[in-house]
Design a protein around this motif. Structure first.
Motif, PDB file in Angstrom:
ATOM      1  N   GLY A 291       0.823  -1.215   0.000  1.00 17.51           N
ATOM      2  CA  GLY A 291       0.000   0.000   0.000  1.00 17.51           C
ATOM      3  C   GLY A 291       0.852   1.258   0.000  1.00 17.51           C
ATOM      4  O   GLY A 291       0.532   2.240  -0.673  1.00 17.51           O
ATOM      5  N   VAL A 292       1.960   1.251   0.758  1.00 14.63           N
ATOM      6  CA  VAL A 292       2.877   2.392   0.796  1.00 14.63           C
ATOM      7  C   VAL A 292       3.487   2.616  -0.577  1.00 14.63           C
ATOM      8  O   VAL A 292       3.554   3.748  -1.082  1.00 14.63           O
ATOM      9  N   ILE A 293       3.945   1.530  -1.213  1.00 15.56           N
ATOM     10  CA  ILE A 293       4.588   1.658  -2.533  1.00 15.56           C
ATOM     11  C   ILE A 293       3.567   2.090  -3.570  1.00 15.56           C
ATOM     12  O   ILE A 293       3.870   2.902  -4.454  1.00 15.56           O
ATOM     13  N   ARG A 294       2.339   1.564  -3.480  1.00 17.00           N
ATOM     14  CA  ARG A 294       1.303   1.963  -4.426  1.00 17.00           C
ATOM     15  C   ARG A 294       1.060   3.475  -4.339  1.00 17.00           C
ATOM     16  O   ARG A 294       0.975   4.168  -5.355  1.00 17.00           O
ATOM     17  N   GLY A 295       0.953   3.980  -3.111  1.00 16.31           N
ATOM     18  CA  GLY A 295       0.751   5.422  -2.932  1.00 16.31           C
ATOM     19  C   GLY A 295       1.896   6.241  -3.502  1.00 16.31           C
ATOM     20  O   GLY A 295       1.692   7.294  -4.116  1.00 16.31           O
ATOM     21  N   ALA A 391       7.801  19.356   8.032  1.00 22.29           N
ATOM     22  CA  ALA A 391       7.394  18.319   7.078  1.00 22.29           C
ATOM     23  C   ALA A 391       6.188  18.756   6.247  1.00 22.29           C
ATOM     24  O   ALA A 391       5.942  18.196   5.176  1.00 22.29           O
ATOM     25  N   GLU A 392       5.444  19.759   6.719  1.00 25.14           N
ATOM     26  CA  GLU A 392       4.335  20.277   5.921  1.00 25.14           C
ATOM     27  C   GLU A 392       4.836  20.888   4.623  1.00 25.14           C
ATOM     28  O   GLU A 392       4.127  20.937   3.626  1.00 25.14           O
ATOM     29  N   ILE A 393       6.073  21.381   4.636  1.00 22.01           N
ATOM     30  CA  ILE A 393       6.663  21.980   3.433  1.00 22.01           C
ATOM     31  C   ILE A 393       7.515  20.959   2.685  1.00 22.01           C
ATOM     32  O   ILE A 393       7.386  20.777   1.472  1.00 22.01           O
ATOM     33  N   ARG A 394       8.415  20.270   3.393  1.00 24.98           N
ATOM     34  CA  ARG A 394       9.354  19.350   2.758  1.00 24.98           C
ATOM     35  C   ARG A 394       8.792  17.942   2.574  1.00 24.98           C
ATOM     36  O   ARG A 394       9.406  17.123   1.881  1.00 24.98           O
ATOM     37  N   GLY A 395       7.666  17.624   3.209  1.00 28.42           N
ATOM     38  CA  GLY A 395       7.122  16.270   3.111  1.00 28.42           C
ATOM     39  C   GLY A 395       7.692  15.351   4.182  1.00 28.42           C
ATOM     40  O   GLY A 395       8.715  15.632   4.804  1.00 28.42           O
ATOM     41  N   HIS A 396       7.009  14.233   4.435  1.00 27.82           N
ATOM     42  CA  HIS A 396       7.460  13.241   5.405  1.00 27.82           C
ATOM     43  C   HIS A 396       8.299  12.170   4.704  1.00 27.82           C
ATOM     44  O   HIS A 396       8.056  11.848   3.543  1.00 27.82           O
ATOM     45  N   ARG A 397       9.237  11.630   5.403  1.00 31.20           N
ATOM     46  CA  ARG A 397      10.005  10.516   4.840  1.00 31.20           C
ATOM     47  C   ARG A 397       9.113   9.278   4.751  1.00 31.20           C
ATOM     48  O   ARG A 397       8.260   9.037   5.609  1.00 31.20           O
ATOM     49  N   ARG A 398       9.327   8.493   3.717  1.00 30.85           N
ATOM     50  CA  ARG A 398       8.429   7.363   3.450  1.00 30.85           C
ATOM     51  C   ARG A 398       8.505   6.269   4.504  1.00 30.85           C
ATOM     52  O   ARG A 398       7.664   5.379   4.539  1.00 30.85           O
ATOM     53  N   MET A 404       3.283  11.509   3.667  1.00 27.09           N
ATOM     54  CA  MET A 404       2.666  12.129   2.500  1.00 27.09           C
ATOM     55  C   MET A 404       3.551  13.267   2.010  1.00 27.09           C
ATOM     56  O   MET A 404       4.408  13.746   2.754  1.00 27.09           O
ATOM     57  N   PRO A 405       3.391  13.689   0.760  1.00 29.27           N
ATOM     58  CA  PRO A 405       4.222  14.784   0.244  1.00 29.27           C
ATOM     59  C   PRO A 405       3.945  16.089   0.976  1.00 29.27           C
ATOM     60  O   PRO A 405       2.911  16.261   1.634  1.00 29.27           O
ATOM     61  N   GLY A 406       4.885  17.034   0.872  1.00 33.99           N
ATOM     62  CA  GLY A 406       4.693  18.360   1.452  1.00 33.99           C
ATOM     63  C   GLY A 406       3.670  19.158   0.652  1.00 33.99           C
ATOM     64  O   GLY A 406       3.210  18.755  -0.419  1.00 33.99           O
ATOM     65  N   HIS A 457      10.957  15.313   0.848  1.00 31.46           N
ATOM     66  CA  HIS A 457      11.401  14.086   1.524  1.00 31.46           C
ATOM     67  C   HIS A 457      10.599  12.863   1.088  1.00 31.46           C
ATOM     68  O   HIS A 457      11.132  11.750   1.062  1.00 31.46           O
ATOM     69  N   TYR A 458       9.346  13.077   0.737  1.00 30.23           N
ATOM     70  CA  TYR A 458       8.518  11.938   0.330  1.00 30.23           C
ATOM     71  C   TYR A 458       8.798  11.568  -1.126  1.00 30.23           C
ATOM     72  O   TYR A 458       9.009  10.402  -1.456  1.00 30.23           O
ATOM     73  N   VAL A 459       8.816  12.576  -1.999  1.00 33.41           N
ATOM     74  CA  VAL A 459       9.018  12.314  -3.431  1.00 33.41           C
ATOM     75  C   VAL A 459      10.430  11.823  -3.701  1.00 33.41           C
ATOM     76  O   VAL A 459      10.661  10.964  -4.553  1.00 33.41           O
ATOM     77  N   GLU A 460      11.417  12.388  -2.990  1.00 38.66           N
ATOM     78  CA  GLU A 460      12.839  12.010  -3.090  1.00 38.66           C
ATOM     79  C   GLU A 460      13.492  12.439  -4.393  1.00 38.66           C
ATOM     80  O   GLU A 460      14.655  12.784  -4.425  1.00 38.66           O
ATOM     81  N   VAL A 461      12.769  12.422  -5.499  1.00 41.55           N
ATOM     82  CA  VAL A 461      13.327  12.873  -6.780  1.00 41.55           C
ATOM     83  C   VAL A 461      13.222  14.402  -6.833  1.00 41.55           C
ATOM     84  O   VAL A 461      12.201  14.963  -6.433  1.00 41.55           O
ATOM     85  N   PRO A 462      14.254  15.120  -7.298  1.00 40.36           N
ATOM     86  CA  PRO A 462      14.212  16.590  -7.315  1.00 40.36           C
ATOM     87  C   PRO A 462      13.042  17.134  -8.134  1.00 40.36           C
ATOM     88  O   PRO A 462      12.735  16.639  -9.218  1.00 40.36           O
ATOM     89  N   LEU A 463      12.386  18.158  -7.568  1.00 42.16           N
ATOM     90  CA  LEU A 463      11.290  18.846  -8.252  1.00 42.16           C
ATOM     91  C   LEU A 463      11.799  20.189  -8.774  1.00 42.16           C
ATOM     92  O   LEU A 463      12.510  20.902  -8.064  1.00 42.16           O
TER      93      LEU A 463
END
Length: 776
Positions: A291-295, A391-398, A404-406, A457-463
């Motif tokens: 479920g985590v990976i699907r999200g 984490a509201e801005i940078r996101g939570h680590r998976r 969830m993303p920031g 932190h959640y997406v991990e890939v640079p935006l």
């Protein structure tokens, strides 16, 4: 040694060949369709069957000249001629010897050339060199033959048995499967040594090419075998999953893979997605982790990596859209149009980080929506009020449960494009605690040098946020950290004048409220006097939020009357306004009728606009105590202390006794003490009130003042001058004293604000007292 022979010059019928080269000792077929070439064949067959074959440089040339032909060709004997359909003939010829093209005549029925044999001396190595060259060539040819070339084994055996170097070279040349250009290179190499060098190079290259081709074929075969194996295993796995009822998961995996294939994103993003899909396949049996990976996969697929909307490039259309939605605010509109002009001129341009600063209700959020509409951008609002977790801005680590993303990444996901207008609302109300510093996280978001590779932190890939147009809003810049403030371009949205509020109410608020309450324009009218009364007695604000709320009350009352009493039209005037809104809530503090001792009218800036403050000072017999009341802030207390110190330093100028301050108590009070008051703008007001109370000289009632004081009596500049002048005008003040350094601020104001006011500029406290104290 070098053996030279006299050249033999001959005139022969000539056939220019296209895409074909014939070497000495080579027997080869070629087709002829050109009329002059066929005549040349007929002429040769009638005589000695000898022709000169020379290859064209460009196969597309139909009528070649001497420049279109190679210089070295082959004298050949025609062995057979066969007529084909469509007027073509097929010739079988045997090459006899090399010859050099000396002259070319294309004027007759067929082409004739003057050729010379042995025009170039032939280089013949000695026997030892010939033996070395013979062995080397056989070794290279053997290596070539072993790489899987098209030369048969029988031919290889025959060639390797040749003991003459020249014959070996010629036999290899005529039996190699080469294109005509490389065959022509061999033909052009007249000297044996030159021909040997060219041949060895070609064999070595061909052997290497064959080796690489074999390796590639092996890899392709291995891949095909692996794909075949994977297909069989996959089909077996599908059958097993169908038996277990897991076929829907497989279809979901295929859907993810198809979406990834179609996704327009950087290679790093797609590689990450493929890896996560593979992990998702392997852990289907673990519902929590799958479920985590699907999200995570759905989040990456939903982000607009390379998807952009088309910005509006019409400046006139953009200006019209801004003018339609908002009255006034010229600086804001001009700055946005400047941004659009730069984007059009540079095709890219750095997106500015604009911060709209102003009191509540002045339309900062609605202005941002209008900007998005004018630029044809998707609008995304991110509220930062009360946000405390970084984490509201940078996101939570998976790795965390419920990660969830920031908000920035979520905003991009919501927009669906990578170049939206993103509103960071109430940026001055963020805070920091043990969960991190919000302003530090925003630094990376708003820095043009860093936000092209923002890491959630959640997406991990640079935006890439470089194409996002950020607009922030704030009520007070004092609470914004300096590094964050430095990233933004401040545009102040000051209080609206009464005339501006009238226009806004007529052009924007009333149509909106009529639509919201189901009314037509013909069913409700509010005259100008009633609007002035609503603005003055029912609202006290810098913006128009309360004004819109009061207009909403009137619309609802009107809707009720129309439905209950079947009235067709309601007219709201100053006389019947209380029927809709009740009695007025606010009264304007008007100027005093007569000059009074120890009472001075000051000007203040509040969160709801400008206001007048009546500062009172009493002097009583006592022990030299100094009292301050009225819920004053630290800054105003310091201003009062500075004022009394200045007064004591100039006591002699006003005939104040030396022991006055030790025998009297001074009490400063600002009414409406329940309202907190602070800010560096009341220094000269309190000093004037104290001197008036101490000396007994009344203060003019038609004068208001604002400004800060120093120990030496200099008057320092202040802020919020527009709001303060509006408050003075509303209170009936005729003359306002402001610091000299604020002169440019006043000169920039419209006549609507300064009209009817006499603004005087003060440099020192002496100037203030000479204007404010009543002259006998």
């Amino acid at each position: 040694m070098r053996e030279s022979m006299e050249p033999v010059v001959r005139v022969l019928p000539t056939i220019p060949l296209r895409g074909v080269a014939v070497l000495p000792d080579m027997v080869r077929h070629f087709d002829i369709s050109r009329e002059k070439s066929m005549r040349a064949v007929e002429t040769a067959m009638l005589h000695d069957e000898i022709v000169f074959l020379v290859t064209q440089r460009d196969v597309k040339v139909l009528e070649p000249t001497m420049d279109d032909l190679y210089k070295i060709g082959t004298i050949a004997r025609i062995k057979q001629v066969v007529r084909l359909r469509q007027g073509r003939i097929r010739v079988l010829a045997e090459g006899l010897e090399r010859a050099e093209l000396l002259d070319f005549d294309n004027s007759g029925e067929y082409i004739r050339s003057e050729v010379g044999t042995f025009s170039i001396p032939q280089d013949v190595p000695d026997e030892i060199h010939q033996e070395a060259m013979l062995r080397e060539l056989k070794e290279i040819f053997s290596a070539y033959a072993m790489t899987g070339s098209k030369v048969s084994n029988e031919l290889v055996v025959q060639i390797l048995e040749i003991s003459s170097l020249e014959k070996l070279v010629d036999q290899i040349c005529i039996n190699l499967p080469l294109d005509y250009r490389r065959q022509q290179r061999l033909l052009t190499a007249v000297d044996l040594s030159d021909r040997y060098d060219v041949l060895c190079g070609m064999l070595a290259n061909e052997a290497e090419i064959q080796k690489i081709r074999s390796e590639l074929q092996a890899k392709v075969k291995e891949r095909i075998d692996k794909n075949q194996k994977d297909y069989i295993l996959r089909e077996q796995l599908r059958e097993i999953r169908e038996e277990l009822g897991e076929d829907s998961v497989e279809s979901e995996i295929q859907k993810f893979r198809d979406q990834t294939d179609a996704l327009k994103a950087p290679k790093e993003v797609k590689d990450t997605l493929y890896e996560e899909i593979r992990r998702f396949r392997n852990i289907i049996s673990n519902p929590s982790e799958s479920g985590v990976i699907r999200g995570y996969i759905e989040t990456l697929l939903g982000l607009p990596w390379n998807k952009m909307s088309k910005d509006n490039k019409d400046l006139k259309k953009a200006r019209a859209a801004l003018e339609e939605d908002h009255y006034g605010l010229e600086k804001v509109k001009e700055r946005i149009l400047e941004y659009l002009a730069v984007r059009l001129a540079t095709k890219k341009g750095e997106a500015p980080i604009v911060c709209l600063v102003g009191p509540p209700g002045t339309g900062k959020t609605s202005i941002s929506k209008s900007i998005a509409k004018a630029l044809n951008k998707t609008f995304v609002r991110i509220s930062l009020g009360g946000v405390r977790d970084e984490a509201e801005i940078r996101g939570h680590r998976r790795t965390y449960i419920g990660a969830m993303p920031g908000r920035i990444a979520q905003g991009l996901h919501q927009a669906g494009v990578r170049n939206p207008l993103m509103l960071l609302d109430e940026i001055d109300k963020t805070s920091s605690d043990y969960k991190g510093d919000i302003s530090s996280a925003l630094l990376e978001v708003l820095d043009p040098e860093e936000n092209s590779h923002f890491r959630d932190h959640y997406v991990e890939v640079p935006l890439d946020l470089s194409d996002v147009l950020f607009i922030a809003t704030a009520n007070d810049i004092q609470t914004i950290p300096k590094p964050l403030l430095d990233r933004m371009e401040l545009i102040e949205i000051n209080s609206y004048t009464e005339n501006e509020k009238i226009h806004i109410a007529r052009e924007h608020l009333m149509p909106k409220q009529l639509r919201s309450n189901g009314l037509k324009k013909t069913q409700l009218t509010i005259d100008d006097e009633a609007l002035h009364e609503i603005i003055g007695s029912y609202t006290r604000e810098a913006g128009v939020r309360s004004l819109e709320r009061q207009l909403g009350h009137i619309c609802r009352k009107t809707a009720l009357k129309i439905l209950e009493k079947n009235e067709k039209k309601i007219d709201v005037t100053k006389d019947n306004l209380t029927d809709f809104l009740g009695r007025g809530k606010y009264k304007v503090n008007k100027a005093n009728d007569e000059p009074e001792i120890g009472i001075v009218r000051g000007l203040a800036w509040t969160s709801v606009g400008g206001d007048t403050l009546e500062i009172e000072v009493n002097v009583m017999p006592g022990k030299g105590e100094f009292l301050l009341t009225g819920q004053l802030g630290d800054v105003m207390k310091e201003s009062a202390q500075t004022g009394i110190s200045f007064i004591r330093s100039v006591a002699g100028d006003y005939k104040i006794a030396d022991d006055f301050f030790s025998k009297h108590d001074i009490h400063i009070h600002i009414p409406e003490g329940a309202v907190p008051k602070d800010g560096p703008s009341a220094g000269i007001t309190m000093a004037t009130a104290m001197i008036s109370a101490i000396t007994g000289i009344p203060v003019r009632s038609d004068v208001a003042m604002t400004g800060e004081i120093t120990l030496r009596g200099r008057v320092l500049p202040i802020g919020g001058l527009k709001e303060k002048l509006l408050a003075a005008k509303k209170a009936g003040i005729m003359e306002v004293l402001v610091p000299e350094e604020n002169r440019p601020d006043v000169e920039e104001m419209d006549e609507e604000i300064t009209g009817g006011l006499t603004v005087k500029y003060m440099k020192t406290m002496t100037d203030v007292l000479s204007e404010a104290l009543r002259k006998n």
